[in-house]
Design a protein around this motif. Structure first.
Motif, PDB file in Angstrom:
ATOM      1  N   GLY A 203     -11.720   7.789  23.077  1.00 52.60           N
ATOM      2  CA  GLY A 203     -10.362   7.979  22.892  1.00 52.60           C
ATOM      3  C   GLY A 203      -8.832   7.105  22.085  1.00 52.60           C
ATOM      4  O   GLY A 203      -7.943   6.234  22.572  1.00 52.60           O
ATOM      5  N   LEU A 204      -9.651   7.587  20.899  1.00 52.14           N
ATOM      6  CA  LEU A 204      -8.285   6.882  19.374  1.00 52.14           C
ATOM      7  C   LEU A 204      -7.754   8.445  20.175  1.00 52.14           C
ATOM      8  O   LEU A 204      -7.832   9.406  19.287  1.00 52.14           O
ATOM      9  N   THR A 205      -6.584   8.686  20.958  1.00 53.18           N
ATOM     10  CA  THR A 205      -5.701   9.799  21.512  1.00 53.18           C
ATOM     11  C   THR A 205      -4.181   9.870  20.392  1.00 53.18           C
ATOM     12  O   THR A 205      -3.616  11.082  20.366  1.00 53.18           O
ATOM     13  N   GLU A 206      -4.028   9.199  19.581  1.00 52.02           N
ATOM     14  CA  GLU A 206      -2.982   8.579  18.916  1.00 52.02           C
ATOM     15  C   GLU A 206      -2.434   9.291  17.385  1.00 52.02           C
ATOM     16  O   GLU A 206      -3.348   8.867  16.678  1.00 52.02           O
ATOM     17  N   PHE A 207      -2.905  10.697  17.528  1.00 53.18           N
ATOM     18  CA  PHE A 207      -3.045  11.781  16.203  1.00 53.18           C
ATOM     19  C   PHE A 207      -1.791  10.902  14.890  1.00 53.18           C
ATOM     20  O   PHE A 207      -2.566  10.738  14.343  1.00 53.18           O
ATOM     21  N   SER A 208      -0.988  10.404  15.291  1.00 51.80           N
ATOM     22  CA  SER A 208      -0.661   9.730  13.826  1.00 51.80           C
ATOM     23  C   SER A 208      -1.313   8.657  13.432  1.00 51.80           C
ATOM     24  O   SER A 208      -0.837   8.726  11.993  1.00 51.80           O
ATOM     25  N   TYR A 209      -2.138   8.179  14.113  1.00 50.93           N
ATOM     26  CA  TYR A 209      -2.592   7.240  13.307  1.00 50.93           C
ATOM     27  C   TYR A 209      -4.080   7.215  13.274  1.00 50.93           C
ATOM     28  O   TYR A 209      -4.158   6.690  11.558  1.00 50.93           O
ATOM     29  N   TYR A 210      -4.513   8.153  13.060  1.00 53.80           N
ATOM     30  CA  TYR A 210      -6.245   9.002  12.295  1.00 53.80           C
ATOM     31  C   TYR A 210      -6.111   9.401  10.912  1.00 53.80           C
ATOM     32  O   TYR A 210      -6.903   8.880  10.402  1.00 53.80           O
ATOM     33  N   THR A 211      -4.296   9.175  10.325  1.00 54.40           N
ATOM     34  CA  THR A 211      -4.212   9.302   8.576  1.00 54.40           C
ATOM     35  C   THR A 211      -4.416   8.473   7.990  1.00 54.40           C
ATOM     36  O   THR A 211      -4.904   7.106   7.081  1.00 54.40           O
ATOM     37  N   VAL A 212      -4.785   6.777   8.733  1.00 59.45           N
ATOM     38  CA  VAL A 212      -4.694   5.321   8.289  1.00 59.45           C
ATOM     39  C   VAL A 212      -6.627   5.614   8.137  1.00 59.45           C
ATOM     40  O   VAL A 212      -7.073   4.597   7.544  1.00 59.45           O
ATOM     41  N   LEU A 213      -7.549   5.869   9.212  1.00 53.11           N
ATOM     42  CA  LEU A 213      -8.298   6.198   8.989  1.00 53.11           C
ATOM     43  C   LEU A 213      -9.180   6.382   7.789  1.00 53.11           C
ATOM     44  O   LEU A 213     -10.039   5.995   7.470  1.00 53.11           O
ATOM     45  N   PHE A 214      -8.567   7.826   7.376  1.00 54.38           N
ATOM     46  CA  PHE A 214      -8.949   8.239   6.297  1.00 54.38           C
ATOM     47  C   PHE A 214      -8.940   6.959   5.107  1.00 54.38           C
ATOM     48  O   PHE A 214      -9.400   7.007   4.246  1.00 54.38           O
ATOM     49  N   SER A 215      -7.121   6.489   5.227  1.00 55.22           N
ATOM     50  CA  SER A 215      -7.164   5.376   4.452  1.00 55.22           C
ATOM     51  C   SER A 215      -8.040   4.795   4.221  1.00 55.22           C
ATOM     52  O   SER A 215      -8.388   3.808   3.188  1.00 55.22           O
ATOM     53  N   ILE A 216      -8.324   3.555   4.900  1.00 56.52           N
ATOM     54  CA  ILE A 216      -9.259   2.992   5.314  1.00 56.52           C
ATOM     55  C   ILE A 216     -10.745   3.111   4.427  1.00 56.52           C
ATOM     56  O   ILE A 216     -11.196   2.829   3.686  1.00 56.52           O
ATOM     57  N   SER A 217     -10.987   4.496   4.415  1.00 56.21           N
ATOM     58  CA  SER A 217     -12.347   5.030   3.792  1.00 56.21           C
ATOM     59  C   SER A 217     -12.201   5.182   2.383  1.00 56.21           C
ATOM     60  O   SER A 217     -13.003   4.936   1.481  1.00 56.21           O
ATOM     61  N   ARG A 218     -11.109   6.126   2.314  1.00 56.71           N
ATOM     62  CA  ARG A 218     -10.515   7.039   0.658  1.00 56.71           C
ATOM     63  C   ARG A 218     -10.564   5.456  -0.277  1.00 56.71           C
ATOM     64  O   ARG A 218     -10.328   5.292  -0.786  1.00 56.71           O
ATOM     65  N   SER A 219     -10.116   4.673   0.494  1.00 55.90           N
ATOM     66  CA  SER A 219      -9.553   3.359  -0.596  1.00 55.90           C
ATOM     67  C   SER A 219     -10.653   3.256  -1.484  1.00 55.90           C
ATOM     68  O   SER A 219     -10.662   2.501  -2.398  1.00 55.90           O
ATOM     69  N   MET A 220     -12.388   2.914  -0.831  1.00 56.92           N
ATOM     70  CA  MET A 220     -13.273   2.823  -1.417  1.00 56.92           C
ATOM     71  C   MET A 220     -13.579   3.533  -2.487  1.00 56.92           C
ATOM     72  O   MET A 220     -13.436   3.229  -3.959  1.00 56.92           O
ATOM     73  N   GLY A 221     -13.724   5.036  -2.853  1.00 59.22           N
ATOM     74  CA  GLY A 221     -13.394   5.942  -3.966  1.00 59.22           C
ATOM     75  C   GLY A 221     -12.179   5.346  -4.771  1.00 59.22           C
ATOM     76  O   GLY A 221     -12.996   5.364  -6.008  1.00 59.22           O
ATOM     77  N   ILE A 222     -11.311   5.991  -4.322  1.00 60.93           N
ATOM     78  CA  ILE A 222      -9.530   5.089  -5.288  1.00 60.93           C
ATOM     79  C   ILE A 222      -9.890   4.071  -5.365  1.00 60.93           C
ATOM     80  O   ILE A 222     -10.069   3.871  -7.409  1.00 60.93           O
ATOM     81  N   ILE A 223     -10.170   3.212  -5.411  1.00 60.28           N
ATOM     82  CA  ILE A 223     -10.470   2.017  -6.303  1.00 60.28           C
ATOM     83  C   ILE A 223     -11.764   1.884  -6.797  1.00 60.28           C
ATOM     84  O   ILE A 223     -11.495   0.951  -8.287  1.00 60.28           O
ATOM     85  N   SER A 224     -12.783   2.642  -6.798  1.00 64.35           N
ATOM     86  CA  SER A 224     -13.519   2.508  -8.029  1.00 64.35           C
ATOM     87  C   SER A 224     -13.508   3.027  -8.548  1.00 64.35           C
ATOM     88  O   SER A 224     -13.899   3.246  -9.813  1.00 64.35           O
ATOM     89  N   GLN A 225     -12.994   4.333  -8.657  1.00 68.07           N
ATOM     90  CA  GLN A 225     -12.436   5.117  -9.437  1.00 68.07           C
ATOM     91  C   GLN A 225     -11.742   4.784 -10.993  1.00 68.07           C
ATOM     92  O   GLN A 225     -11.912   4.204 -11.901  1.00 68.07           O
TER      93      GLN A 225
END
Length: 423
Positions: free
Chosen positions: A375-397
């Motif tokens: 039901g998450l059909t709003e394509f333009s939102y998908y990169t926000v999901l990616f960002s929440i996750s990738r922030s963990m790696g960026i911050i760790s580095q």
């Protein structure tokens, strides 16, 4: 944070000694040559960074702190965050301590909601998300301590505190962006009984009677957490962080790179392709029909979205994880079935075509289809999901780089005239 902080206090001196010894004994050793093609080609393949949080093996895919992704696929995002930072898995007490700290830091300042509600109604979700992060810069513990005077040896400590405070808030901000931008109703309060990833799913407000959306979000946020230091978003953040800008500047800057079509938008393009296939055939095409469609695209000079990777020479383990999830939890879904059939068809077509070095799927070939199913059909939102996750790696580095005293990044550029004169 006590357990994580204590672990890092014990490990950082060892990491510093290791780096110092390598530099003292092998500082002049050459680890990479640079061709003119690489200089004009985005520095692809040039070894010019040290990143210990993760690596990408052509034959294995993503490896997090020495652990192949599929070996740790069932751990929580909080566990992978601890692993990224500390190079070890947290025990039960350490995990509980980290989760407690994230829960304590999770409240989003009221002024962030004022800002987000004041943005144009058609703002891109990534612009909203990154604006919220940058607007919180006034909260930076690192900046306050640096302005007062802070030993270089201790830069990592307030940077870590900033990192955990920011990570704690990202699920609520991300969910808030979704509900504001797509007019889903009021904000949903967090549930203190849920873990970090499940709470994000809860605050999105999607219908989740069997809990599978919570399971998917835990998986999604875990497997997108890091991907070496040279990808565009991580490299951008690391460069900003090397100037001693705080994490709010560095993370928002890096995530602006993630918003680019060549980086974080790929899963949207893959899903659009799958939906076009479904609409063209009125459902799931046969294997032969799908094979012919792929050949027609290739003959017209078009690519097969989601297939091929600059580094991998095997199926992306993140793709494998998503497919395993789909096979376990999804039934009678044309979109997911098309993704499955593409995996059966495309690699062989690309091998016969002969131009793709790697015919295997990457993570984007599957991720959008799962989000769409739930039901998450709003394509333009998908990169926000990616960002929440990738922030963990960026911050760790960034935290580790400050602990190691990595200096400001300043590669050397040359002019076209210099190249002509010398080559």
């Amino acid at each position: 944070m006590a357990s994580l902080y204590k672990t890092l206090e014990e490990k950082i001196p060892v990491w510093r000694d290791d780096a110092g010894s390598l530099l003292k004994n092998n500082g002049s050793s050459v680890i990479s040559d640079v061709t003119l093609t690489q200089a004009y080609g985005g520095m692809r393949g040039v070894k010019g960074l040290v990143c210990d949080t993760s690596s990408v093996s052509p034959d294995t895919g993503l490896i997090i702190r020495g652990k192949p992704l599929l070996d740790i696929i069932d751990i929580l995002p909080e566990q992978v965050l601890f692993l990224l930072l500390a190079d070890e898995m947290p025990d039960e007490d350490a995990l509980a301590d980290l989760q407690s700290q994230l829960s304590e830091y999770a409240a989003v300042p009221d002024y962030i909601w004022t800002i987000l509600n004041s943005m144009p109604e058609d703002s891109h979700p990534m612009a909203m998300f990154n604006t919220a992060i940058l607007a919180m810069e006034k909260e930076s513990v690192f900046r306050r301590n640096y302005d007062k005077g802070l030993s270089k040896e201790d830069f990592w400590k307030p940077m870590l505190e900033d990192g955990l405070k920011l990570i704690a808030k990202l699920p609520a901000i991300g969910a808030g962006v979704y509900r504001i931008r797509f007019q889903k109703g009021g904000l949903i309060e967090p549930d203190g009984s849920l873990d970090w990833g499940s709470n994000f799913a809860h605050m999105l407000g999607l219908n989740d009677p069997d809990g599978n959306i919570k399971k998917l979000m835990r998986l999604y946020l875990m497997i997108h957490c890091d991907h070496e230091g040279g990808n565009a978003s991580a490299f951008t953040s690391l460069t900003i962080g090397s100037t001693l800008s705080d994490l709010y500047y560095a993370v928002s800057g890096g995530l602006n790179a993630l918003a680019g079509p060549l980086h974080g938008l790929a899963n949207q393009e893959c899903l659009k392709f799958v939906l076009e296939v479904r609409d063209k055939f009125g459902g799931t095409p046969s294997r032969d029909e799908l094979e012919q469609l792929c050949w027609d695209r290739l003959k017209n000079g078009r690519v097969i979205p989601g297939y091929g990777h600059a580094v991998l020479r095997c199926p992306d383990p993140r793709f494998t994880a998503f497919m395993n999830f789909g096979k376990e939890h999804i039934e009678n879904d044309d979109v997911f079935h098309i993704v499955e059939t593409l995996f059966d068809v495309v690699p062989e077509v690309l091998r016969k075509h002969g131009k793709a070095k790697n015919p295997w799927p990457n993570v984007d070939a599957a991720s959008g289809a799962l989000l769409y199913h739930y039901g998450l059909t709003e394509f333009s939102y998908y990169t926000v999901l990616f960002s929440i996750s990738r922030s963990m790696g960026i911050i760790s580095q960034i935290v580790i780089n400050r602990a190691l005293g990595i200096p400001i990044m300043r590669p050397k550029s040359v002019t076209t005239k210099w190249l002509k004169d010398n080559y």
